[in-house]
Design a protein around this motif. Structure first.
Motif, PDB file in Angstrom:
ATOM      1  N   ASP A 289      22.386  26.477   3.635  1.00  0.00           N
ATOM      2  CA  ASP A 289      22.168  25.390   2.677  1.00  0.00           C
ATOM      3  C   ASP A 289      23.529  24.989   2.083  1.00  0.00           C
ATOM      4  O   ASP A 289      24.153  25.795   1.385  1.00  0.00           O
ATOM      5  CB  ASP A 289      21.213  25.917   1.592  1.00  0.00           C
ATOM      6  N   PRO A 290      23.985  23.747   2.331  1.00  0.00           N
ATOM      7  CA  PRO A 290      25.319  23.355   1.852  1.00  0.00           C
ATOM      8  C   PRO A 290      25.445  23.405   0.334  1.00  0.00           C
ATOM      9  O   PRO A 290      26.550  23.559  -0.185  1.00  0.00           O
ATOM     10  CB  PRO A 290      25.502  21.915   2.338  1.00  0.00           C
ATOM     11  N   SER A 291      24.331  23.302  -0.379  1.00  0.00           N
ATOM     12  CA  SER A 291      24.442  23.331  -1.849  1.00  0.00           C
ATOM     13  C   SER A 291      24.787  24.746  -2.328  1.00  0.00           C
ATOM     14  O   SER A 291      25.152  24.940  -3.490  1.00  0.00           O
ATOM     15  CB  SER A 291      23.153  22.844  -2.504  1.00  0.00           C
ATOM     16  N   ARG A 292      24.660  25.715  -1.438  1.00  0.00           N
ATOM     17  CA  ARG A 292      25.021  27.097  -1.817  1.00  0.00           C
ATOM     18  C   ARG A 292      26.364  27.513  -1.206  1.00  0.00           C
ATOM     19  O   ARG A 292      26.679  28.691  -1.137  1.00  0.00           O
ATOM     20  CB  ARG A 292      23.904  28.048  -1.401  1.00  0.00           C
ATOM     21  N   ILE A 293      27.118  26.502  -0.747  1.00  0.00           N
ATOM     22  CA  ILE A 293      28.474  26.760  -0.231  1.00  0.00           C
ATOM     23  C   ILE A 293      29.466  26.144  -1.216  1.00  0.00           C
ATOM     24  O   ILE A 293      29.239  25.052  -1.730  1.00  0.00           O
ATOM     25  CB  ILE A 293      28.667  26.098   1.157  1.00  0.00           C
ATOM     26  N   ILE A 294      30.553  26.851  -1.465  1.00  0.00           N
ATOM     27  CA  ILE A 294      31.668  26.261  -2.228  1.00  0.00           C
ATOM     28  C   ILE A 294      32.926  26.416  -1.387  1.00  0.00           C
ATOM     29  O   ILE A 294      33.121  27.447  -0.737  1.00  0.00           O
ATOM     30  CB  ILE A 294      31.846  26.937  -3.614  1.00  0.00           C
ATOM     31  N   CYS A 295      33.731  25.360  -1.358  1.00  0.00           N
ATOM     32  CA  CYS A 295      35.005  25.457  -0.634  1.00  0.00           C
ATOM     33  C   CYS A 295      36.111  25.789  -1.629  1.00  0.00           C
ATOM     34  O   CYS A 295      36.041  25.406  -2.803  1.00  0.00           O
ATOM     35  CB  CYS A 295      35.306  24.151   0.083  1.00  0.00           C
ATOM     36  N   GLY A 296      37.112  26.483  -1.148  1.00  0.00           N
ATOM     37  CA  GLY A 296      38.216  26.886  -2.031  1.00  0.00           C
ATOM     38  C   GLY A 296      39.562  26.603  -1.395  1.00  0.00           C
ATOM     39  O   GLY A 296      39.666  26.431  -0.167  1.00  0.00           O
ATOM     40  N   ASN A 297      40.570  26.576  -2.246  1.00  0.00           N
ATOM     41  CA  ASN A 297      41.944  26.364  -1.788  1.00  0.00           C
ATOM     42  C   ASN A 297      42.423  27.691  -1.170  1.00  0.00           C
ATOM     43  O   ASN A 297      43.184  28.449  -1.753  1.00  0.00           O
ATOM     44  CB  ASN A 297      42.785  25.954  -3.000  1.00  0.00           C
TER      45      ASN A 297
ATOM     46  N   ALA B 279      28.180  28.786 -10.928  1.00  0.00           N
ATOM     47  CA  ALA B 279      29.189  29.276 -11.888  1.00  0.00           C
ATOM     48  C   ALA B 279      30.599  28.984 -11.364  1.00  0.00           C
ATOM     49  O   ALA B 279      31.477  28.544 -12.111  1.00  0.00           O
ATOM     50  CB  ALA B 279      29.001  30.770 -12.129  1.00  0.00           C
ATOM     51  N   LEU B 280      30.809  29.204 -10.072  1.00  0.00           N
ATOM     52  CA  LEU B 280      32.143  28.951  -9.498  1.00  0.00           C
ATOM     53  C   LEU B 280      32.486  27.458  -9.581  1.00  0.00           C
ATOM     54  O   LEU B 280      33.629  27.087  -9.871  1.00  0.00           O
ATOM     55  CB  LEU B 280      32.198  29.409  -8.037  1.00  0.00           C
ATOM     56  N   ASN B 281      31.498  26.614  -9.336  1.00  0.00           N
ATOM     57  CA  ASN B 281      31.748  25.173  -9.375  1.00  0.00           C
ATOM     58  C   ASN B 281      32.158  24.695 -10.762  1.00  0.00           C
ATOM     59  O   ASN B 281      32.862  23.699 -10.901  1.00  0.00           O
ATOM     60  CB  ASN B 281      30.496  24.409  -8.917  1.00  0.00           C
ATOM     61  N   ARG B 282      31.736  25.429 -11.795  1.00  0.00           N
ATOM     62  CA  ARG B 282      32.088  25.025 -13.156  1.00  0.00           C
ATOM     63  C   ARG B 282      33.564  25.279 -13.470  1.00  0.00           C
ATOM     64  O   ARG B 282      34.128  24.652 -14.352  1.00  0.00           O
ATOM     65  CB  ARG B 282      31.234  25.783 -14.180  1.00  0.00           C
ATOM     66  N   VAL B 283      34.180  26.247 -12.770  1.00  0.00           N
ATOM     67  CA  VAL B 283      35.553  26.611 -13.147  1.00  0.00           C
ATOM     68  C   VAL B 283      36.606  26.221 -12.111  1.00  0.00           C
ATOM     69  O   VAL B 283      37.793  26.266 -12.387  1.00  0.00           O
ATOM     70  CB  VAL B 283      35.688  28.127 -13.437  1.00  0.00           C
ATOM     71  N   ARG B 284      36.185  25.857 -10.919  1.00  0.00           N
ATOM     72  CA  ARG B 284      37.194  25.497  -9.910  1.00  0.00           C
ATOM     73  C   ARG B 284      37.883  24.197 -10.324  1.00  0.00           C
ATOM     74  O   ARG B 284      37.354  23.434 -11.143  1.00  0.00           O
ATOM     75  CB  ARG B 284      36.542  25.332  -8.534  1.00  0.00           C
ATOM     76  N   GLY B 285      39.078  23.962  -9.762  1.00  0.00           N
ATOM     77  CA  GLY B 285      39.751  22.696 -10.010  1.00  0.00           C
ATOM     78  C   GLY B 285      38.883  21.562  -9.481  1.00  0.00           C
ATOM     79  O   GLY B 285      38.197  21.712  -8.473  1.00  0.00           O
TER      80      GLY B 285
ATOM     81  N   PHE C  58      39.509  18.941  -7.856  1.00  0.00           N
ATOM     82  CA  PHE C  58      39.840  18.520  -6.480  1.00  0.00           C
ATOM     83  C   PHE C  58      40.551  19.686  -5.795  1.00  0.00           C
ATOM     84  O   PHE C  58      41.646  19.543  -5.269  1.00  0.00           O
ATOM     85  CB  PHE C  58      40.741  17.281  -6.491  1.00  0.00           C
ATOM     86  N   ASN C  59      39.909  20.849  -5.814  1.00  0.00           N
ATOM     87  CA  ASN C  59      40.620  22.056  -5.385  1.00  0.00           C
ATOM     88  C   ASN C  59      40.985  22.053  -3.905  1.00  0.00           C
ATOM     89  O   ASN C  59      41.921  22.713  -3.494  1.00  0.00           O
ATOM     90  CB  ASN C  59      39.834  23.324  -5.759  1.00  0.00           C
TER      91      ASN C  59
ATOM     92  N   GLY D 264      35.955  15.591  -4.353  1.00  0.00           N
ATOM     93  CA  GLY D 264      36.077  16.820  -5.152  1.00  0.00           C
ATOM     94  C   GLY D 264      35.086  17.894  -4.748  1.00  0.00           C
ATOM     95  O   GLY D 264      35.311  19.074  -4.997  1.00  0.00           O
ATOM     96  N   ALA D 265      33.996  17.491  -4.124  1.00  0.00           N
ATOM     97  CA  ALA D 265      32.953  18.460  -3.776  1.00  0.00           C
ATOM     98  C   ALA D 265      33.043  18.905  -2.314  1.00  0.00           C
ATOM     99  O   ALA D 265      32.186  19.668  -1.853  1.00  0.00           O
ATOM    100  CB  ALA D 265      31.576  17.866  -4.055  1.00  0.00           C
ATOM    101  N   SER D 266      34.041  18.444  -1.587  1.00  0.00           N
ATOM    102  CA  SER D 266      34.211  18.792  -0.154  1.00  0.00           C
ATOM    103  C   SER D 266      32.872  18.646   0.599  1.00  0.00           C
ATOM    104  O   SER D 266      32.500  19.502   1.399  1.00  0.00           O
ATOM    105  CB  SER D 266      34.720  20.237   0.005  1.00  0.00           C
ATOM    106  N   THR D 267      32.172  17.550   0.334  1.00  0.00           N
ATOM    107  CA  THR D 267      30.792  17.405   0.820  1.00  0.00           C
ATOM    108  C   THR D 267      30.677  17.484   2.342  1.00  0.00           C
ATOM    109  O   THR D 267      29.861  18.259   2.871  1.00  0.00           O
ATOM    110  CB  THR D 267      30.201  16.059   0.335  1.00  0.00           C
ATOM    111  N   ALA D 268      31.481  16.689   3.036  1.00  0.00           N
ATOM    112  CA  ALA D 268      31.336  16.651   4.506  1.00  0.00           C
ATOM    113  C   ALA D 268      31.653  18.022   5.104  1.00  0.00           C
ATOM    114  O   ALA D 268      30.975  18.478   6.044  1.00  0.00           O
ATOM    115  CB  ALA D 268      32.270  15.588   5.089  1.00  0.00           C
ATOM    116  N   LEU D 269      32.654  18.681   4.551  1.00  0.00           N
ATOM    117  CA  LEU D 269      33.021  20.003   5.086  1.00  0.00           C
ATOM    118  C   LEU D 269      31.908  21.017   4.815  1.00  0.00           C
ATOM    119  O   LEU D 269      31.521  21.796   5.698  1.00  0.00           O
ATOM    120  CB  LEU D 269      34.350  20.463   4.469  1.00  0.00           C
ATOM    121  N   ARG D 270      31.368  20.999   3.614  1.00  0.00           N
ATOM    122  CA  ARG D 270      30.278  21.946   3.307  1.00  0.00           C
ATOM    123  C   ARG D 270      29.068  21.682   4.206  1.00  0.00           C
ATOM    124  O   ARG D 270      28.414  22.615   4.679  1.00  0.00           O
ATOM    125  CB  ARG D 270      29.881  21.850   1.833  1.00  0.00           C
ATOM    126  N   GLU D 271      28.794  20.399   4.434  1.00  0.00           N
ATOM    127  CA  GLU D 271      27.638  20.094   5.295  1.00  0.00           C
ATOM    128  C   GLU D 271      27.889  20.572   6.720  1.00  0.00           C
ATOM    129  O   GLU D 271      26.997  21.103   7.387  1.00  0.00           O
ATOM    130  CB  GLU D 271      27.339  18.595   5.259  1.00  0.00           C
TER     131      GLU D 271
END
Ligand code: PLP
Length: 371
Positions: free
Chosen positions: A83-91, A246-252, A254-255, A67-74
């Protein structure tokens, strides 16, 4: 008897004011083979490594993705030094552009964008209950002065596509920084850099540094263009920790589906494929620009993987007639009347056959043959 209106759930009034986004056409009735030059997709397709990754995933479709797209963000973090913790992936980056408005616009507050800016911005703003505000462009290019003039206490989000779709124009990084410097701290600057990889100008930057250092800047990117993964929907955003939180709180939850994550990861690992896609564009963009201009078509100078072509108003040579003429010959371009550009069509850079073919067809059209 007076008919009684049925009682049924009602969407918010603002939702019904939205003109739905109309994507580029893909088919022409009666033609089996067409060149789709209407959606700025990659003529080189995805990396073979991405295709392989999707095939490998076909055996594990029963499992939820990470759900957190960890490998892709890293991997994105490693690629760009972020910093991967400041990246969010989206659909797709579309999802993130919409979520940003939902999160940062209170009802009635203003979202700003420039005159020919990407058409999803007003949709995102309206859907969030906000009020779209448009800043005039100069020479089909975003004007920092015009945007700043429209900024006020109610402005909470400013979308800037750099380069912009459908015009292909860009503003230098010094101008992006001037825009940021002129914004109040409460307004979020969204730098949509969907086409960043194609830009070969020294004065351009996608916005990483601003997104890294300012609290009110977020940069969005996509795998749909240079990586050729439009079908899978992979986008990402980078910004300050509070924006991403904030975005992580509202995204699906498993987006990003598993195939999207796997393909994105694999394509980052194929530098040669990306270089090839850049080289292809760097060769064909100027070729198409010159060839179309020689035919008497006005070409807006572009730094993306597409061109805005503006046709004469003269009957027999108009954009609408060119659209019909080209479609009948299997070349699908993008009509952009919905952007307020009724005399223009947008042409994506295609493969060699498509590029040469569309110019030959345009030459016929401009000579008034076969119409
Ligand atoms: C300027 C711009 N931003 C964002 C997008 C959306 O890209 P995605 O496929 O990542 O949703 C596009 C797609 O055409 C675009 O032109």
């Amino acid at each position: 008897m007076t008919p009684v209106a049925p009682v049924r759930p009602q969407p918010r009034a603002a939702i019904l004011e939205i003109d739905p986004y109309v994507p580029g056409k893909s088919h022409v009735a009666g033609l089996d083979k067409v060149h789709k030059l209407s959606s700025n997709e990659s003529p080189l397709g995805p990396s073979p490594k991405a295709i392989q990754a999707v095939r490998a995933l076909a055996d594990r479709l029963e499992l939820y993705p990470d759900g957190a797209s960890t490998a892709l963000r890293e991997a994105i973090g490693r690629r760009y030094g972020l910093d991967p913790s400041r990246i969010i992936c989206g659909n797709g980056s579309d999802e993130l552009l919409a979520l940003l408005a939902h999160v940062f616009l209170h009802p009635g507050e203003e979202g700003l964008y420039s005159q020919y800016g990407f058409l999803t911005y007003p949709i995102c703003i309206r859907a969030a209950g906000g009020v779209p505000v448009v800043a005039e462009e100069t020479d089909r290019t975003a004007s920092v002065d015009a945007i700043l003039e429209k900024v006020g206490a109610r402005t909470k989000i400013v979308y800037l596509a750099n380069p912009n779709n459908p015009t292909g124009t860009y503003i230098p990084y010094s101008e992006v920084k001037r825009l940021h410097a002129g914004l109040p701290e409460h307004a979020l600057l969204v730098i949509d850099a969907a086409y960043a990889e194609y830009v070969t100008r020294n004065d351009y930057a996608a916005g990483l540094e601003l997104a890294a250092t300012a609290e009110n800047v977020v940069m969005t990117r996509t795998f749909s263009k240079i990586h050729g993964l439009a079908s899978l929907r992979v986008g990402w955003a980078y910004g300050s920790a509070h924006v991403i939180d904030a975005l992580n709180r509202v995204r699906g939850p498993f987006n990003l589906n598993g195939a999207a994550q796997a393909a994105g990861l694999a394509s980052l690992d194929d530098a040669a494929h990306i270089e090839g896609a850049i080289a292809h564009n760097t060769c064909w963009l100027p070729w198409l620009t010159e060839a179309a201009a020689k035919l008497g078509i006005e070409v807006t100078p572009s730094v993306g993987n597409f061109l805005l072509l503006t046709f004469p108003k003269q009957s027999g040579r108009t954009a609408a007639e060119a659209d019909a003429f080209l479609s009948a010959r299997g070349f699908i371009l993008r009509a952009v009347a919905s952007y307020g550009l009724p005399d223009s069509l947008r042409l994506s850079v295609g493969g060699e056959e498509a590029n040469k073919g569309v110019i030959a067809a345009l030459a016929e059209f401009m000579r008034g043959e076969g119409g």
